[in-house]
Design a protein around this motif. Structure first.
Motif, PDB file in Angstrom:
ATOM      1  N   ASP A 191      14.356 -41.994   0.564  1.00  0.00           N
ATOM      2  CA  ASP A 191      13.492 -41.760   1.718  1.00  0.00           C
ATOM      3  C   ASP A 191      12.282 -40.897   1.391  1.00  0.00           C
ATOM      4  O   ASP A 191      11.276 -40.945   2.117  1.00  0.00           O
ATOM      5  N   VAL A 192      12.369 -40.089   0.335  1.00  0.00           N
ATOM      6  CA  VAL A 192      11.235 -39.221  -0.021  1.00  0.00           C
ATOM      7  C   VAL A 192      10.541 -39.669  -1.306  1.00  0.00           C
ATOM      8  O   VAL A 192       9.722 -38.930  -1.852  1.00  0.00           O
ATOM      9  N   GLY A 193      10.868 -40.847  -1.798  1.00  0.00           N
ATOM     10  CA  GLY A 193      10.089 -41.389  -2.902  1.00  0.00           C
ATOM     11  C   GLY A 193      10.818 -41.771  -4.165  1.00  0.00           C
ATOM     12  O   GLY A 193      10.199 -42.309  -5.092  1.00  0.00           O
ATOM     13  N   ALA A 194      12.123 -41.505  -4.259  1.00  0.00           N
ATOM     14  CA  ALA A 194      12.858 -41.930  -5.456  1.00  0.00           C
ATOM     15  C   ALA A 194      12.912 -43.457  -5.521  1.00  0.00           C
ATOM     16  O   ALA A 194      12.990 -44.140  -4.490  1.00  0.00           O
ATOM     17  N   VAL A 195      12.868 -43.966  -6.729  1.00  0.00           N
ATOM     18  CA  VAL A 195      13.035 -45.408  -6.938  1.00  0.00           C
ATOM     19  C   VAL A 195      14.257 -45.714  -7.790  1.00  0.00           C
ATOM     20  O   VAL A 195      14.652 -46.874  -7.928  1.00  0.00           O
ATOM     21  N   ARG A 196      14.842 -44.678  -8.371  1.00  0.00           N
ATOM     22  CA  ARG A 196      16.009 -44.845  -9.239  1.00  0.00           C
ATOM     23  C   ARG A 196      16.945 -43.660  -9.000  1.00  0.00           C
ATOM     24  O   ARG A 196      16.493 -42.544  -8.746  1.00  0.00           O
ATOM     25  N   ILE A 197      18.238 -43.920  -9.117  1.00  0.00           N
ATOM     26  CA  ILE A 197      19.263 -42.893  -9.018  1.00  0.00           C
ATOM     27  C   ILE A 197      20.030 -42.851 -10.334  1.00  0.00           C
ATOM     28  O   ILE A 197      20.440 -43.897 -10.855  1.00  0.00           O
ATOM     29  N   GLY A 198      20.232 -41.655 -10.870  1.00  0.00           N
ATOM     30  CA  GLY A 198      21.106 -41.479 -12.019  1.00  0.00           C
ATOM     31  C   GLY A 198      22.374 -40.798 -11.576  1.00  0.00           C
ATOM     32  O   GLY A 198      22.320 -39.710 -10.991  1.00  0.00           O
ATOM     33  N   ALA A 199      23.523 -41.432 -11.815  1.00  0.00           N
ATOM     34  CA  ALA A 199      24.776 -40.877 -11.287  1.00  0.00           C
ATOM     35  C   ALA A 199      25.966 -41.413 -12.062  1.00  0.00           C
ATOM     36  O   ALA A 199      25.990 -42.583 -12.451  1.00  0.00           O
ATOM     37  N   SER A 200      26.960 -40.546 -12.225  1.00  0.00           N
ATOM     38  CA  SER A 200      28.226 -41.001 -12.805  1.00  0.00           C
ATOM     39  C   SER A 200      29.076 -41.725 -11.769  1.00  0.00           C
ATOM     40  O   SER A 200      30.088 -42.332 -12.120  1.00  0.00           O
ATOM     41  N   SER A 201      28.671 -41.648 -10.513  1.00  0.00           N
ATOM     42  CA  SER A 201      29.431 -42.239  -9.408  1.00  0.00           C
ATOM     43  C   SER A 201      28.732 -43.466  -8.834  1.00  0.00           C
ATOM     44  O   SER A 201      28.748 -43.690  -7.618  1.00  0.00           O
ATOM     45  N   GLY A 202      28.151 -44.274  -9.699  1.00  0.00           N
ATOM     46  CA  GLY A 202      27.441 -45.450  -9.226  1.00  0.00           C
ATOM     47  C   GLY A 202      28.308 -46.397  -8.423  1.00  0.00           C
ATOM     48  O   GLY A 202      27.888 -46.943  -7.393  1.00  0.00           O
ATOM     49  N   VAL A 203      29.537 -46.600  -8.873  1.00  0.00           N
ATOM     50  CA  VAL A 203      30.452 -47.493  -8.160  1.00  0.00           C
ATOM     51  C   VAL A 203      30.700 -46.973  -6.754  1.00  0.00           C
ATOM     52  O   VAL A 203      30.655 -47.726  -5.765  1.00  0.00           O
ATOM     53  N   GLU A 204      30.946 -45.675  -6.640  1.00  0.00           N
ATOM     54  CA  GLU A 204      31.213 -45.072  -5.332  1.00  0.00           C
ATOM     55  C   GLU A 204      30.006 -45.198  -4.405  1.00  0.00           C
ATOM     56  O   GLU A 204      30.166 -45.422  -3.196  1.00  0.00           O
ATOM     57  N   ILE A 205      28.805 -45.041  -4.948  1.00  0.00           N
ATOM     58  CA  ILE A 205      27.605 -45.149  -4.116  1.00  0.00           C
ATOM     59  C   ILE A 205      27.463 -46.559  -3.555  1.00  0.00           C
ATOM     60  O   ILE A 205      27.187 -46.748  -2.363  1.00  0.00           O
ATOM     61  N   VAL A 206      27.646 -47.564  -4.409  1.00  0.00           N
ATOM     62  CA  VAL A 206      27.521 -48.947  -3.938  1.00  0.00           C
ATOM     63  C   VAL A 206      28.626 -49.281  -2.943  1.00  0.00           C
ATOM     64  O   VAL A 206      28.367 -49.899  -1.894  1.00  0.00           O
ATOM     65  N   ASP A 207      29.855 -48.878  -3.244  1.00  0.00           N
ATOM     66  CA  ASP A 207      30.956 -49.135  -2.304  1.00  0.00           C
ATOM     67  C   ASP A 207      30.701 -48.439  -0.967  1.00  0.00           C
ATOM     68  O   ASP A 207      30.966 -49.003   0.109  1.00  0.00           O
ATOM     69  N   ASP A 208      30.201 -47.212  -1.022  1.00  0.00           N
ATOM     70  CA  ASP A 208      29.900 -46.461   0.193  1.00  0.00           C
ATOM     71  C   ASP A 208      28.830 -47.171   1.012  1.00  0.00           C
ATOM     72  O   ASP A 208      28.904 -47.254   2.237  1.00  0.00           O
ATOM     73  N   PHE A 209      27.813 -47.695   0.340  1.00  0.00           N
ATOM     74  CA  PHE A 209      26.769 -48.455   1.026  1.00  0.00           C
ATOM     75  C   PHE A 209      27.354 -49.652   1.758  1.00  0.00           C
ATOM     76  O   PHE A 209      27.036 -49.900   2.927  1.00  0.00           O
ATOM     77  N   GLU A 210      28.212 -50.403   1.071  1.00  0.00           N
ATOM     78  CA  GLU A 210      28.784 -51.602   1.684  1.00  0.00           C
ATOM     79  C   GLU A 210      29.637 -51.261   2.910  1.00  0.00           C
ATOM     80  O   GLU A 210      29.714 -52.044   3.867  1.00  0.00           O
ATOM     81  N   GLN A 211      30.238 -50.091   2.895  1.00  0.00           N
ATOM     82  CA  GLN A 211      31.117 -49.696   3.996  1.00  0.00           C
ATOM     83  C   GLN A 211      30.356 -49.045   5.154  1.00  0.00           C
ATOM     84  O   GLN A 211      30.804 -49.152   6.317  1.00  0.00           O
ATOM     85  N   ASN A 212      29.232 -48.389   4.847  1.00  0.00           N
ATOM     86  CA  ASN A 212      28.627 -47.528   5.872  1.00  0.00           C
ATOM     87  C   ASN A 212      27.175 -47.821   6.219  1.00  0.00           C
ATOM     88  O   ASN A 212      26.689 -47.316   7.235  1.00  0.00           O
ATOM     89  N   ALA A 213      26.485 -48.593   5.423  1.00  0.00           N
ATOM     90  CA  ALA A 213      25.065 -48.841   5.717  1.00  0.00           C
ATOM     91  C   ALA A 213      24.934 -49.696   6.968  1.00  0.00           C
ATOM     92  O   ALA A 213      25.700 -50.620   7.195  1.00  0.00           O
ATOM     93  N   GLU A 214      23.930 -49.367   7.758  1.00  0.00           N
ATOM     94  CA  GLU A 214      23.694 -50.131   8.985  1.00  0.00           C
ATOM     95  C   GLU A 214      22.914 -51.394   8.658  1.00  0.00           C
ATOM     96  O   GLU A 214      22.046 -51.393   7.808  1.00  0.00           O
TER      97      GLU A 214
END
Length: 214
Positions: A191-214
């Protein structure tokens, strides 16, 4: 943003000092399955490129403290590219920056950028910098023709912060890295300008999106 776009914006990461090749392969398996990129130690790049040719592969240069001499950083980047890296994440020399020697910071980055035909992201280690120094680091990266600036290595206290990402995005596209563990965290960075995320929890982020994104 849809699920596939999100996954393609994540560098699924394993960079700890005890990282084994099996750890890297596990990250590559996840990245391949989910459509993410991977960020791994340089010592495993050649094997990783052979193991998962479909995964965009980033590795690190001058990691984690950025205090290698410039020629070593350049050679490290060239070797990583020759081994199959698709992108490089290089740590600035924070001490040089704090001394006010921004020319040296810019010049070593420019040498690396000129030496490889792949994108170079510049890790400025925001937790160690004042706002004035963050501006100087981002300007040096921009002047060196880097592709992107990145918040953190994950090895200093603190990680990606919304205010820092907003500041950095005034100069170059931003990779927000450090402490991003959920879709809500990632969205705040996007929302503030990032275009890439670096994370060891990439799987969790994508799964969380699928469960909670509107």
């Amino acid at each position: 943003m849809n699920r596939d776009d999100l996954a393609a914006s994540i560098d699924h990461t394993v960079l700890g000092p005890e990282t084994t090749l099996d750890d890297v392969k596990a990250v590559l398996d996840d990245a391949s399955e989910y459509g993410m990129n991977a960020c791994i130690p340089a010592c495993y790049v050649e094997e990783a490129a052979e193991y998962a040719a479909d995964v965009t592969l980033a590795t690190v240069v001058g990691f984690p403290h950025g205090q290698h001499v410039p020629e070593i950083k350049r050679r490290e980047g060239v070797e990583a590219w020759n081994d199959g890296a698709d992108e490089l994440d290089v740590v600035i020399n924070v001490g040089r920056l704090k001394m006010g020697d921004t020319d040296a910071v810019r010049d070593e980055l420019a040498e690396l950028v000129a030496a490889v035909p792949i994108p170079v992201k510049v890790i400025i280690e925001t937790a160690l910098l004042t706002d004035e120094e963050k501006h100087a680091a981002c300007q040096a990266a921009k002047d060196a023709d880097a592709e992107m600036v990145k918040t953190s290595t994950g090895f200093a206290d603190g990680g990606a912060e919304v205010d820092d990402v907003a500041l950095m995005s005034e100069y170059l596209p931003v990779k927000a890295s450090g402490g991003v563990g959920s879709w809500a965290d990632a969205k705040a960075m996007f929302d503030v300008g990032a275009v890439r995320i670096g994370a060891s929890s990439g799987v969790e982020i994508v799964d969380d999106f699928e469960q909670n994104a509107e």
